[in-house]
Design a protein around this motif. Sequence first.
Motif: not given
Length: 297
Positions: A166-186
Amino acid sequence: MTPDTTAARTPEELSSALERTGYLPDAGVATAAFLAYTMGRPLFCEGEPGTGKTSLAAALAEGLGLPLIRLQCHEGIDAAQALYEWDFARQLLHLRALEAGSDGGVDADAAEQSIYTRRFLLARPLLRALLDAPCVLLVDEIDRADDEFEAFLLQLLDENAVTIPELGVIRADVPPIAVLTSNRTREVHDALKRRCLYHWLEHPDLAREVAILRSRLPGIGEDLAGQVATAVRRMRGMELLKPPGVAESLDWGRALHALDCSVLDADTATRSLGAVLKYREDADRVHAAGIDTLLAG
Protein backbone atom coordinates in the motif's frame (compact mmCIF):
# COMPACT_ATOMS: atom_id res chain seq x y z
CA MET A 1 26.35 3.48 2.77
CA THR A 2 27.91 2.31 6.05
CA PRO A 3 27.61 3.86 9.53
CA ASP A 4 29.76 6.82 10.50
CA THR A 5 32.89 5.25 11.97
CA THR A 6 34.33 8.34 13.68
CA ALA A 7 32.97 7.17 17.05
CA ALA A 8 35.22 4.09 16.93
CA ARG A 9 37.98 4.07 14.35
CA THR A 10 39.77 0.95 15.61
CA PRO A 11 38.78 -2.24 17.44
CA GLU A 12 40.55 -0.84 20.49
CA GLU A 13 38.43 2.32 20.45
CA LEU A 14 35.27 0.26 20.14
CA SER A 15 36.47 -1.98 22.96
CA SER A 16 36.93 1.11 25.14
CA ALA A 17 33.42 2.31 24.26
CA LEU A 18 32.00 -1.10 25.24
CA GLU A 19 33.99 -1.14 28.48
CA ARG A 20 32.52 2.22 29.46
CA THR A 21 29.09 0.56 29.41
CA GLY A 22 30.27 -2.24 31.71
CA TYR A 23 30.71 -4.82 28.93
CA LEU A 24 34.28 -6.14 28.91
CA PRO A 25 34.96 -7.77 25.51
CA ASP A 26 37.97 -9.85 24.63
CA ALA A 27 39.97 -8.94 21.53
CA GLY A 28 38.02 -11.34 19.30
CA VAL A 29 34.62 -9.95 20.24
CA ALA A 30 35.81 -6.36 19.89
CA THR A 31 37.27 -7.03 16.44
CA ALA A 32 34.18 -8.86 15.18
CA ALA A 33 31.90 -6.05 16.42
CA PHE A 34 34.18 -3.41 14.89
CA LEU A 35 34.16 -5.12 11.47
CA ALA A 36 30.37 -5.43 11.54
CA TYR A 37 30.15 -1.74 12.48
CA THR A 38 32.52 -0.47 9.79
CA MET A 39 31.56 -2.86 6.97
CA GLY A 40 27.80 -2.60 7.47
CA ARG A 41 27.53 -6.39 7.74
CA PRO A 42 25.33 -8.28 10.21
CA LEU A 43 27.19 -10.01 13.05
CA PHE A 44 26.07 -13.57 13.76
CA CYS A 45 26.95 -14.57 17.35
CA GLU A 46 26.73 -18.17 18.49
CA GLY A 47 27.64 -19.64 21.85
CA GLU A 48 26.35 -21.22 25.02
CA PRO A 49 23.64 -19.34 26.93
CA GLY A 50 25.12 -16.76 29.24
CA THR A 51 28.20 -15.89 27.20
CA GLY A 52 27.12 -12.30 26.57
CA LYS A 53 25.64 -12.41 23.06
CA THR A 54 22.54 -10.36 23.84
CA SER A 55 24.49 -8.04 26.14
CA LEU A 56 26.90 -7.28 23.29
CA ALA A 57 24.12 -5.72 21.21
CA ALA A 58 22.90 -3.64 24.16
CA ALA A 59 26.45 -2.48 24.90
CA LEU A 60 27.03 -1.57 21.24
CA ALA A 61 23.92 0.58 21.23
CA GLU A 62 24.86 2.32 24.47
CA GLY A 63 28.53 2.71 23.57
CA LEU A 64 27.79 4.18 20.14
CA GLY A 65 24.88 6.31 21.33
CA LEU A 66 22.37 4.53 19.08
CA PRO A 67 18.85 3.23 19.79
CA LEU A 68 18.54 -0.52 20.40
CA ILE A 69 15.68 -2.31 18.64
CA ARG A 70 15.16 -5.92 19.70
CA LEU A 71 13.29 -8.69 17.92
CA GLN A 72 12.86 -11.74 20.16
CA CYS A 73 12.43 -14.79 17.94
CA HIS A 74 10.20 -17.70 18.88
CA GLU A 75 8.67 -20.75 17.28
CA GLY A 76 6.06 -19.69 14.72
CA ILE A 77 7.16 -16.07 14.37
CA ASP A 78 6.23 -14.66 10.97
CA ALA A 79 6.88 -11.57 8.88
CA ALA A 80 3.76 -9.75 10.13
CA GLN A 81 4.86 -10.04 13.76
CA ALA A 82 8.37 -8.88 12.93
CA LEU A 83 7.70 -6.26 10.25
CA TYR A 84 4.39 -4.37 10.42
CA GLU A 85 0.65 -4.53 10.85
CA TRP A 86 -2.15 -2.12 9.98
CA ASP A 87 -4.05 -0.64 12.91
CA PHE A 88 -7.47 -1.89 11.81
CA ALA A 89 -9.31 -0.44 14.80
CA ARG A 90 -8.08 3.10 14.07
CA GLN A 91 -8.69 2.65 10.35
CA LEU A 92 -12.31 1.70 11.07
CA LEU A 93 -12.79 4.71 13.35
CA HIS A 94 -11.30 6.93 10.65
CA LEU A 95 -13.72 5.58 8.04
CA ARG A 96 -16.67 6.13 10.37
CA ALA A 97 -15.50 9.70 10.97
CA LEU A 98 -15.32 10.26 7.21
CA GLU A 99 -18.85 8.93 6.77
CA ALA A 100 -20.20 11.04 9.61
CA GLY A 101 -18.61 14.20 8.24
CA SER A 102 -19.65 13.70 4.64
CA ASP A 103 -23.07 14.82 3.41
CA GLY A 104 -22.70 13.58 -0.14
CA GLY A 105 -21.15 10.20 0.57
CA VAL A 106 -17.54 9.09 0.75
CA ASP A 107 -15.44 8.49 -2.36
CA ALA A 108 -14.26 4.88 -2.02
CA ASP A 109 -10.86 5.40 -3.66
CA ALA A 110 -10.09 8.48 -1.61
CA ALA A 111 -11.18 6.72 1.58
CA GLU A 112 -8.95 3.74 0.83
CA GLN A 113 -5.97 5.99 0.16
CA SER A 114 -6.55 7.87 3.40
CA ILE A 115 -6.41 4.77 5.62
CA TYR A 116 -3.26 3.28 4.10
CA THR A 117 -0.80 5.88 5.33
CA ARG A 118 1.98 5.76 7.92
CA ARG A 119 -0.46 7.23 10.40
CA PHE A 120 -2.14 3.83 10.66
CA LEU A 121 0.98 1.69 10.29
CA LEU A 122 2.12 -0.27 13.34
CA ALA A 123 5.85 -0.71 12.79
CA ARG A 124 7.26 -3.87 14.36
CA PRO A 125 10.98 -4.25 15.16
CA LEU A 126 12.34 -4.92 11.65
CA LEU A 127 10.48 -2.03 10.05
CA ARG A 128 11.37 0.24 12.98
CA ALA A 129 15.04 -0.60 12.42
CA LEU A 130 14.76 0.54 8.79
CA LEU A 131 12.88 3.70 9.74
CA ASP A 132 15.07 4.61 12.73
CA ALA A 133 18.50 3.72 11.30
CA PRO A 134 21.23 4.27 12.25
CA CYS A 135 20.46 1.96 15.15
CA VAL A 136 21.43 -1.43 16.55
CA LEU A 137 19.04 -4.22 15.56
CA LEU A 138 19.17 -7.27 17.82
CA VAL A 139 17.59 -10.41 16.34
CA ASP A 140 17.71 -12.59 19.43
CA GLU A 141 17.70 -16.41 19.31
CA ILE A 142 17.24 -16.76 15.55
CA ASP A 143 17.62 -20.52 16.02
CA ARG A 144 14.09 -20.57 17.49
CA ALA A 145 12.54 -19.31 14.24
CA ASP A 146 11.75 -21.49 11.22
CA ASP A 147 13.24 -21.73 7.71
CA GLU A 148 10.70 -19.39 6.13
CA PHE A 149 11.46 -16.62 8.59
CA GLU A 150 15.18 -17.11 8.01
CA ALA A 151 14.68 -16.65 4.27
CA PHE A 152 12.63 -13.51 4.84
CA LEU A 153 15.25 -12.08 7.20
CA LEU A 154 18.03 -12.87 4.73
CA GLN A 155 16.29 -10.87 2.01
CA LEU A 156 15.68 -7.91 4.32
CA LEU A 157 19.31 -7.85 5.48
CA ASP A 158 20.53 -8.09 1.89
CA GLU A 159 18.44 -5.17 0.65
CA ASN A 160 17.97 -3.11 3.83
CA ALA A 161 14.53 -2.46 2.43
CA VAL A 162 11.00 -3.83 2.48
CA THR A 163 8.04 -3.40 0.16
CA ILE A 164 4.68 -2.54 1.70
CA PRO A 165 2.09 -2.97 -1.09
CA GLU A 166 0.00 0.00 0.00
CA LEU A 167 2.96 2.36 0.50
CA GLY A 168 5.80 1.14 -1.72
CA VAL A 169 9.43 0.52 -0.84
CA ILE A 170 10.82 1.64 2.50
CA ARG A 171 14.62 1.63 2.52
CA ALA A 172 17.15 2.46 5.20
CA ASP A 173 19.61 5.13 4.07
CA VAL A 174 22.08 3.79 6.63
CA PRO A 175 21.96 0.03 7.34
CA PRO A 176 21.19 -0.85 10.94
CA ILE A 177 23.99 -2.54 12.84
CA ALA A 178 22.43 -6.00 13.00
CA VAL A 179 23.42 -8.52 15.69
CA LEU A 180 21.92 -12.00 15.34
CA THR A 181 22.27 -14.43 18.23
CA SER A 182 21.87 -18.18 18.42
CA ASN A 183 22.14 -20.69 21.27
CA ARG A 184 22.54 -23.40 18.59
CA THR A 185 19.41 -25.32 19.49
CA ARG A 186 19.36 -26.04 15.76
CA GLU A 187 21.65 -25.22 12.85
CA VAL A 188 20.92 -21.96 11.06
CA HIS A 189 21.11 -22.21 7.27
CA ASP A 190 24.39 -21.48 5.52
CA ALA A 191 22.78 -18.80 3.31
CA LEU A 192 22.07 -16.61 6.34
CA LYS A 193 25.48 -17.25 7.88
CA ARG A 194 27.23 -16.35 4.63
CA ARG A 195 25.53 -12.94 4.69
CA CYS A 196 26.97 -12.28 8.15
CA LEU A 197 30.26 -11.98 9.91
CA TYR A 198 30.53 -14.85 12.39
CA HIS A 199 31.83 -15.08 15.94
CA TRP A 200 31.61 -17.85 18.52
CA LEU A 201 31.46 -16.47 22.07
CA GLU A 202 33.11 -18.44 24.85
CA HIS A 203 32.64 -17.99 28.56
CA PRO A 204 35.18 -15.44 29.82
CA ASP A 205 38.46 -16.60 31.28
CA LEU A 206 38.94 -16.31 35.03
CA ALA A 207 40.66 -12.92 35.03
CA ARG A 208 38.06 -11.34 32.74
CA GLU A 209 35.15 -12.79 34.73
CA VAL A 210 36.64 -11.33 37.91
CA ALA A 211 36.98 -7.99 36.10
CA ILE A 212 33.34 -8.19 34.95
CA LEU A 213 32.18 -8.86 38.51
CA ARG A 214 34.24 -5.97 39.88
CA SER A 215 33.01 -3.65 37.12
CA ARG A 216 29.32 -4.48 37.37
CA LEU A 217 29.24 -4.93 41.15
CA PRO A 218 31.39 -2.14 42.62
CA GLY A 219 30.60 -3.23 46.18
CA ILE A 220 32.09 -6.71 45.78
CA GLY A 221 35.65 -7.27 47.03
CA GLU A 222 38.41 -8.72 44.88
CA ASP A 223 38.70 -11.88 47.00
CA LEU A 224 34.97 -12.60 46.85
CA ALA A 225 34.87 -11.88 43.10
CA GLY A 226 37.71 -14.34 42.61
CA GLN A 227 35.94 -17.01 44.68
CA VAL A 228 32.69 -16.57 42.78
CA ALA A 229 34.40 -16.67 39.37
CA THR A 230 36.46 -19.73 40.32
CA ALA A 231 33.44 -21.63 41.70
CA VAL A 232 31.33 -20.81 38.63
CA ARG A 233 34.10 -21.97 36.29
CA ARG A 234 34.25 -25.28 38.16
CA MET A 235 30.46 -25.67 37.84
CA ARG A 236 30.76 -25.20 34.08
CA GLY A 237 33.01 -28.25 33.98
CA MET A 238 30.45 -30.51 35.72
CA GLU A 239 28.20 -31.23 32.71
CA LEU A 240 25.21 -29.53 34.30
CA LEU A 241 21.81 -29.23 32.62
CA LYS A 242 22.29 -25.45 32.55
CA PRO A 243 25.86 -24.37 33.18
CA PRO A 244 25.89 -20.90 34.77
CA GLY A 245 26.72 -17.95 32.55
CA VAL A 246 28.01 -14.50 33.38
CA ALA A 247 24.47 -13.39 34.29
CA GLU A 248 24.35 -16.10 36.98
CA SER A 249 27.79 -15.08 38.24
CA LEU A 250 26.51 -11.54 38.65
CA ASP A 251 23.34 -12.75 40.37
CA TRP A 252 25.39 -14.80 42.81
CA GLY A 253 27.68 -11.86 43.48
CA ARG A 254 24.67 -9.60 44.17
CA ALA A 255 23.15 -12.22 46.48
CA LEU A 256 26.38 -12.59 48.45
CA HIS A 257 26.78 -8.84 48.70
CA ALA A 258 23.19 -8.59 50.00
CA LEU A 259 24.12 -11.21 52.63
CA ASP A 260 27.04 -8.96 53.64
CA CYS A 261 29.45 -11.73 52.69
CA SER A 262 33.09 -10.82 52.13
CA VAL A 263 34.46 -14.38 51.93
CA LEU A 264 32.54 -17.28 50.42
CA ASP A 265 32.36 -20.24 52.78
CA ALA A 266 30.63 -23.59 52.35
CA ASP A 267 27.59 -22.67 54.46
CA THR A 268 26.92 -19.39 52.61
CA ALA A 269 27.52 -21.05 49.25
CA THR A 270 25.00 -23.79 50.09
CA ARG A 271 22.34 -21.32 51.21
CA SER A 272 22.75 -19.04 48.19
CA LEU A 273 23.25 -21.65 45.49
CA GLY A 274 19.80 -20.92 44.04
CA ALA A 275 21.13 -17.64 42.70
CA VAL A 276 23.47 -19.46 40.32
CA LEU A 277 21.89 -22.88 39.66
CA LYS A 278 18.32 -23.15 38.40
CA TYR A 279 17.74 -26.93 38.26
CA ARG A 280 17.45 -29.30 41.20
CA GLU A 281 19.53 -31.90 39.37
CA ASP A 282 22.35 -29.38 38.94
CA ALA A 283 22.28 -28.48 42.64
CA ASP A 284 22.33 -32.18 43.55
CA ARG A 285 25.35 -32.75 41.30
CA VAL A 286 27.24 -29.84 42.86
CA HIS A 287 26.42 -31.08 46.38
CA ALA A 288 27.51 -34.59 45.42
CA ALA A 289 30.84 -33.23 44.17
CA GLY A 290 31.22 -31.34 47.46
CA ILE A 291 30.83 -27.65 48.15
CA ASP A 292 34.29 -27.63 49.78
CA THR A 293 35.79 -28.97 46.56
CA LEU A 294 34.00 -26.20 44.64
CA LEU A 295 35.56 -23.54 46.88
CA ALA A 296 39.01 -25.08 47.23
CA GLY A 297 42.03 -22.99 46.31
